[in-house]
Design a protein around this motif. Structure first.
Motif, PDB file in Angstrom:
ATOM      1  N   UNK A  38     -12.146-117.153  32.550  1.00 27.81           N
ATOM      2  CA  UNK A  38     -12.617-116.326  31.425  1.00 27.81           C
ATOM      3  C   UNK A  38     -11.914-114.970  31.402  1.00 27.81           C
ATOM      4  N   UNK A  39     -11.735-114.394  32.585  1.00 28.62           N
ATOM      5  CA  UNK A  39     -11.053-113.095  32.663  1.00 28.62           C
ATOM      6  C   UNK A  39      -9.612-113.208  32.182  1.00 28.62           C
ATOM      7  N   UNK A  40      -8.905-114.285  32.581  1.00 30.06           N
ATOM      8  CA  UNK A  40      -7.523-114.476  32.131  1.00 30.06           C
ATOM      9  C   UNK A  40      -7.449-114.640  30.619  1.00 30.06           C
ATOM     10  N   UNK A  41      -8.377-115.425  30.044  1.00 31.41           N
ATOM     11  CA  UNK A  41      -8.386-115.609  28.589  1.00 31.41           C
ATOM     12  C   UNK A  41      -8.676-114.297  27.867  1.00 31.41           C
ATOM     13  N   UNK A  42      -9.581-113.507  28.395  1.00 27.91           N
ATOM     14  CA  UNK A  42      -9.903-112.218  27.773  1.00 27.91           C
ATOM     15  C   UNK A  42      -8.698-111.282  27.813  1.00 27.91           C
ATOM     16  N   UNK A  43      -8.019-111.244  28.942  1.00 30.47           N
ATOM     17  CA  UNK A  43      -6.823-110.379  29.056  1.00 30.47           C
ATOM     18  C   UNK A  43      -5.746-110.847  28.091  1.00 30.47           C
ATOM     19  N   UNK A  44      -5.571-112.159  27.982  1.00 23.96           N
ATOM     20  CA  UNK A  44      -4.565-112.695  27.060  1.00 23.96           C
ATOM     21  C   UNK A  44      -4.910-112.334  25.612  1.00 23.96           C
ATOM     22  N   UNK A  45      -6.192-112.438  25.255  1.00 18.90           N
ATOM     23  CA  UNK A  45      -6.604-112.091  23.889  1.00 18.90           C
ATOM     24  C   UNK A  45      -6.392-110.610  23.599  1.00 18.90           C
ATOM     25  N   UNK A  46      -6.722-109.761  24.552  1.00 23.59           N
ATOM     26  CA  UNK A  46      -6.523-108.321  24.358  1.00 23.59           C
ATOM     27  C   UNK A  46      -5.044-108.004  24.214  1.00 23.59           C
ATOM     28  N   UNK A  47      -4.213-108.663  25.015  1.00 24.34           N
ATOM     29  CA  UNK A  47      -2.774-108.439  24.940  1.00 24.34           C
ATOM     30  C   UNK A  47      -2.227-108.856  23.575  1.00 24.34           C
ATOM     31  N   UNK A  48      -2.666-110.006  23.068  1.00 24.57           N
ATOM     32  CA  UNK A  48      -2.218-110.459  21.749  1.00 24.57           C
ATOM     33  C   UNK A  48      -2.697-109.516  20.644  1.00 24.57           C
TER      34      UNK A  48
END
Length: 114
Positions: A38-48
């Motif tokens: 979940x943390x990786x997906x959240x970081x990826x979404x914020x980066x995008x």
């Protein structure tokens, strides 16, 4: 990423087995991996979102175009120098021909002096 070797992972697993216990260890590992995902997906979404918000693609495209234009201008200047006869090969040929003419004149001057 964390630069953890095999022995460090083995130590963490043994400590986890001792502290948590063998019955609860699979549940704890499963929940930790779920939170990491979940943390990786959240970081990826914020980066995008940040890339979209700051128009990073346009900046990258503009930098690429500037690099291409700089290369084209350098090639253009080289071609213009080659056409006008001021290339590096031409100048070395001129220097060698100047030195041969100087050497050719030297014996002639000696013969005139004798």
């Amino acid at each position: 990423m964390f630069d953890i070797g095999f022995f460090e992972l083995l130590l963490i697993a043994v400590l986890g087995l001792i502290v948590i216990g063998p019955a609860r260890l699979p549940e704890v590992v499963r929940s930790i991996s779920l939170w990491i995902g979940r943390l990786k997906r959240s970081i990826s979404n914020v980066k995008q979102d940040m890339e979209r918000e700051f128009h990073i693609d346009e900046v990258r495209r503009q930098l690429h175009n500037e690099e291409v234009m700089r290369r084209l201008n350098a090639s253009k200047q080289e071609i213009e120098r080659a056409v006008s006869g001021q290339g590096p090969e031409q100048t070395t040929n001129n220097k060698s021909s100047d030195s041969t003419t100087a050497n050719d004149n030297a014996p002639a001057q000696k013969s005139n002096n004798d």
